[in-house]
Every structure is written in structure tokens, then in C-alpha cells.
Design an enzyme around this catalytic site. Structure first.
Site, short mmCIF file in Angstrom:
data_model
loop_
_atom_site.label_atom_id
_atom_site.label_comp_id
_atom_site.label_asym_id
_atom_site.label_seq_id
_atom_site.Cartn_x
_atom_site.Cartn_y
_atom_site.Cartn_z
CG PHE A 38 40.07 46.19 32.65
CD1 PHE A 38 40.76 47.39 32.80
CD2 PHE A 38 39.85 45.41 33.79
CE1 PHE A 38 41.20 47.81 34.05
CE2 PHE A 38 40.30 45.84 35.04
CZ PHE A 38 40.97 47.04 35.17
CE LYS A 46 36.52 43.26 39.39
NZ LYS A 46 36.84 43.47 37.99
CG ASP A 53 40.05 38.32 33.00
OD1 ASP A 53 39.33 38.00 33.98
OD2 ASP A 53 40.72 39.36 32.98
C1 LIG Z 1 38.32 43.73 37.67
C2 LIG Z 1 38.94 42.91 36.64
C3 LIG Z 1 40.28 42.46 36.74
C4 LIG Z 1 41.21 42.95 37.84
O1 LIG Z 1 40.83 42.55 39.11
P1 LIG Z 1 41.50 43.26 40.37
O2 LIG Z 1 41.02 42.45 41.53
O3 LIG Z 1 41.00 44.68 40.38
O4 LIG Z 1 42.98 43.21 40.20
C5 LIG Z 1 40.77 41.61 35.78
N1 LIG Z 1 40.01 41.22 34.75
C6 LIG Z 1 38.74 41.62 34.60
C7 LIG Z 1 37.94 41.13 33.44
C8 LIG Z 1 38.16 42.49 35.52
O5 LIG Z 1 36.92 42.92 35.34
#
Ligand SMILES: *Cc1c(COP(=O)(O)O)cnc(C)c1O
Length: 413
Positions: free
Chosen positions: A143, A258, A229
Site C-alpha cells: 500500500f 503521516k 516507504d
Molecule cells: C497512508 C500511507 C500512504 C499514503 O499516505 P496519504 O497521506 O494517505 O497519501 C503511503 N504509504 C503508506 C505505507 C501508508 O501507510
């Protein structure tokens, strides 16, 4: 003033909004630390933390003060001019995470998009990949966000169905499979390997020990950028500053988002080397709000709070306590089959199929008992409280979880 009730708020969203989420029927109006309150004044423990964006706790007073001060001073310049905050923010990120250069964006998805563009351009200009042939390798169940490019790498039909055509230039390999990985990396057109160190949205899937380190070794061997990520796992959530730290890896690029801004304001970032970052020249990439002074000020304070309050260390210690008690609970009931996670990013596994509603029903029971959590799939509940939670509070929360699960089992029987 007229009181605003839950049912009215829910009706408004249903009538005027998009139906792209399935929220629990609770309408929040206030938060503080680990707590949130609904419009009827009921208090809940927040065990989602806005998908790990609120690691520092709701409305942290230090971040709030900085936000108010900066908002009264200067909020947005665009990158057409320098600001007195951006360089400081970039330095803070580089010093804290050990990288040479940083680029700031707003959302996690944008951070990942930025990383993809960096990797492709690096592939053409430094690795010598023939033009428009660059490949980025992702892993199953990833994700990384919701843009059309990012979902082109998704293996989740819910995220992809009827959103095509998809972006070319991606390959997907099974997670935890080094053989498949080595095979695909041998393609000289591969510019980057892109993955989460722990798969959060998929249901908190942990890599097998050594997988990330081996993957990094393979990237070095085949001259491929390792892009990690850490949007959800970074910033203390897993009990280390980065989840990558568990295997002592040093990715070529990390993507953060985040919690780097403590839930106040969207800020994301990509950190990398000068060699990679220098492929971007003026006009080639950007964002109007990216790196704005308000976001920078908020982010710097949010990172200071994380360090000063030792939230990473707290997540490590309380995470162990949480998993131990939850695994005892799993022994007591047939409803649960296990718990997994690192630090305060954990998942409780429900003994039912992925398309069942059991996890959702347990979350309703938890809500009734004053704790908010959401399933990631029909049989997985993620527990990710703010990292400011104390041992006493988490003990109380584990009582709530235990009672809710055992009551639910009784009611079902
Ligand atoms: C939440 C998340 C994203 C996306 O972040 P947004 O601010 O919602 O675009 C990307 N990668 C990971 C691993 C995430 O948990």
C-alpha cells in the site's frame, strides 16, 4: 447554540459526501492525547491514531503553539522564493534520519510519486536505462497511496477495479521471496525496488528476518535504488525511529509522511543522497504547498516532541507488553488466532475469513466499550494508539479489548 448530534452529522456526510470510506458510526469533535470525544460527550481511546499520523497524541500543546505562531506569521510562499523555515526543516530531516538531502511534499501518496520520479530519472541519467524503459519493482499486498500511478502497482482488487488503464513500468514480486526478487532485479532496466518495511494497510505483515537486509544487498549488487516507504511505520511507530532500523538497513530513499507533522498538517518527504536528489533541476518537479513554512514549522516541532518525550522508546516497551497480553487472550478464546506487530503497530487476527464481518463487529463492541479501532480486512484488527499512551492507560485498554472479545464470543455462542 444548537447541539449537533451524531445522527445528523452522519446523515450530512451520507447525503453530501463521497461514499469512499466506511466509518464506524461515531462522530468526533474533540481530541486530547490518547483520547477523542464524540458530539454526545462520550470519551474513547483512539487506537487508530488517524492511521498512525497522530503518534504525538491529539492536539499536542507544543505543536499547537508552534502552529498558531507560524500561522500568524507566514503560511505559504511557494517555492518561487526562499523561506526562513524550509532549509531548517530539510536539515532537521537529514540530521535525524541520516540522509544528505530532503524534498518536502504534502501527502504520503505525493511522497511516493516523488520517489518514483526520482528513481526513473536516476535510472535514465545515472544508470543508463534506455529512455522510457525504466521498471520499478513493488511487492504483493503493498500500500503506497491512491493515485492512478500508485494503484498501478496495487494487488488489491478493491483499490484497482475500474480505475484503469494503469501506468506501465512496474513489476510485482511476492513478498518475502528473495529468489523471485533476484530474478527480476537482473533485468538491467530496473531502477528501483519499492516496499514498506512492514505492510501496514495489508494487515501488519512483518518481513521474515533478514529479508530487508538481503533485499538491500541485492539492490546494491544490481545497481537498483532501494526505496522504502516508511509513511506509516516511520517516526517511532514500530518502536524504532524507522522500521528499517530493525534490520539496520540504510535504504537509498525513504518516504515519510503521516506522523512527521503530528496530525496537524499534511507534510511528507523523500530523503536520499545528493547523487539521487540532484537529478531534479528547476521546473522538473514541484508542489505549490510542498515545503511551505507552516508545514515546516509544524513538522520540526512534531519531530522534537517525538525525541523529547521518548515516544519511540515508549512504543517499543509498551508494544511488547501489548503483544504478550494479547497472545494470552488468544489462548483463552477460539475467536482469535494470534497477534503480530512491532512497537505499537499491531494486528489481532480473527478466526474467520477475509470477507467476513467478524472484525468489524468486534470493533463495534470495542466502540461501545470506549475504544476505537478499525479492521484492515474482515479478519484483521489493527491496534495503533498514539505513542504518548502510558502503561496504565494501555493496561486499561487491554482490559477493554479482552472484555469486548470475550463478550462478543459469548453473544455469538
Ligand atoms: C497512508 C500511507 C500512504 C499514503 O499516505 P496519504 O497521506 O494517505 O497519501 C503511503 N504509504 C503508506 C505505507 C501508508 O501507510
Amino acid at each position: 447554540m444548537m447541539k449537533f448530534y451524531s445522527q445528523e452529522a452522519i446523515k450530512l456526510e451520507k447525503k453530501y459526501g463521497a461514499n469512499n470510506y466506511a466509518p464506524l458510526p461515531v462522530v468526533l469533535e474533540r481530541g486530547n492525547g490518547v483520547y477523542v470525544w464524540d458530539v454526545e460527550g462520550r470519551r474513547y481511546y483512539d487506537f487508530l491514531s488517524a492511521y498512525s499520523a497522530v503518534n504525538q497524541g491529539h492536539v499536542h500543546p507544543r505543536i499547537l503553539n508552534v502552529m498558531i505562531k507560524q500561522a500568524s506569521n507566514l503560511t505559504l510562499t511557494s517555492r518561487a522564493f526562499y523561506s526562513d523555515k524550509l532549509g531548517l526543516a530539510e536539515k532537521k530531516l537529514c540530521d535525524l534520519f541520516g540522509y544528505e538531502r530532503a524534498i518536502l511534499m504534502n501527502t504520503g501518496a505525493e511522497g511516493n510519486e516523488t520517489a518514483i520520479k526520482l528513481a526513473r530519472k536516476w535510472g535514465y541519467e545515472k544508470k543508463g536505462i534506455p529512455i522510457n524503459e525504466a521498471v520499478i519493482v513493488g511487492v504483493e499486498k503493498n500500500f503506497h497511496g491512491r493515485t492512478t500511478t500508485i494503484i498501478s502497482v496495487s494487488t488489491d482488487p478493491v483499490a484497482t477495479t475500474n480505475f484503469g488503464p494503469f501506468m506501465p513500468g512496474f513489476e510485482i514480486v511476492p513478498y518475502n521471496d528473495l529468489e523471485a526478487l533476484e530474478e527480476v532485479l537482473q533485468n538491467p532496466n530496473v531502477a528501483g525496488l519499492w516496499m514498506e518495511p512492514i505492510q501496514g494497510e495489508a494487515g501488519v505483515y512483518l518481513p521474515e528476518e533478514g529479508y530487508l537486509r538481503k533485499a538491500q544487498e541485492l539492490c546494491h549488487r544490481y545497481n537498483v535504488l532501494f526505496m522504502v516507504d516508511e509513511v506509516q511505520t516511520g517516526v517511532g511507530r514500530t518502536g524504532k525511529l524507522l522500521a528499517s532500523d530493525y534490520e539496520e538497513i540504510k535504504p537509498d530513499m525513504i518516504i515519510l509522511g503521516k506522523a512527521i507533522s503530528g496530525g496537524f498538517y499534511p507534510v511528507s518527504a523523500v530523503l536520499t543522497s545528493s547523487e539521487v536528489m540532484d537529478v531534479f533541476q528547476p521546473g522538473q518537479h514541484g508542489s505549490t504547498y510542498g515545503g511551505n513554512p507552516l508545514g515546516c514549522a509544524v513538522m520540526m516541532e512534531a519531530l522534537d516532541v517525538l525525541i523529547d518525550e521518548k515516544l519511540t522508546e515508549n512504543a517499543y516497551v509498551l508494544g511488547k507488553i501489548f503483544r504478550e497480553r494479547m497472545s494470552q487472550l488468544c489462548d483463552k478464546t477460539d475467536l482469535l488466532i494470534g497477534v503480530r506487530g512491532k512497537g505499537l503497530l499491531n494486528a489481532l487476527l480473527v478466526n474467520d475469513s477475509e470477507d467476513s464481518s467478524t472484525a468489524t463487529l468486534i470493533c463495534y463492541e470495542l466502540m461501545k466499550n470506549g475504544l476505537l479501532a478499525k479492521p484492515t480486512h474482515g479478519n484483521i484488527i489493527r491496534f495503533a494508539p498514539p505513542l504518548v499512551i502510558t502503561e496504565k492507560q494501555i493496561e486499561k485498554c487491554m482490559d477493554i479489548i479482552e472484555d469486548a472479545v470475550l463478550n462478543f464470543e459469548l453473544a455469538e455462542a
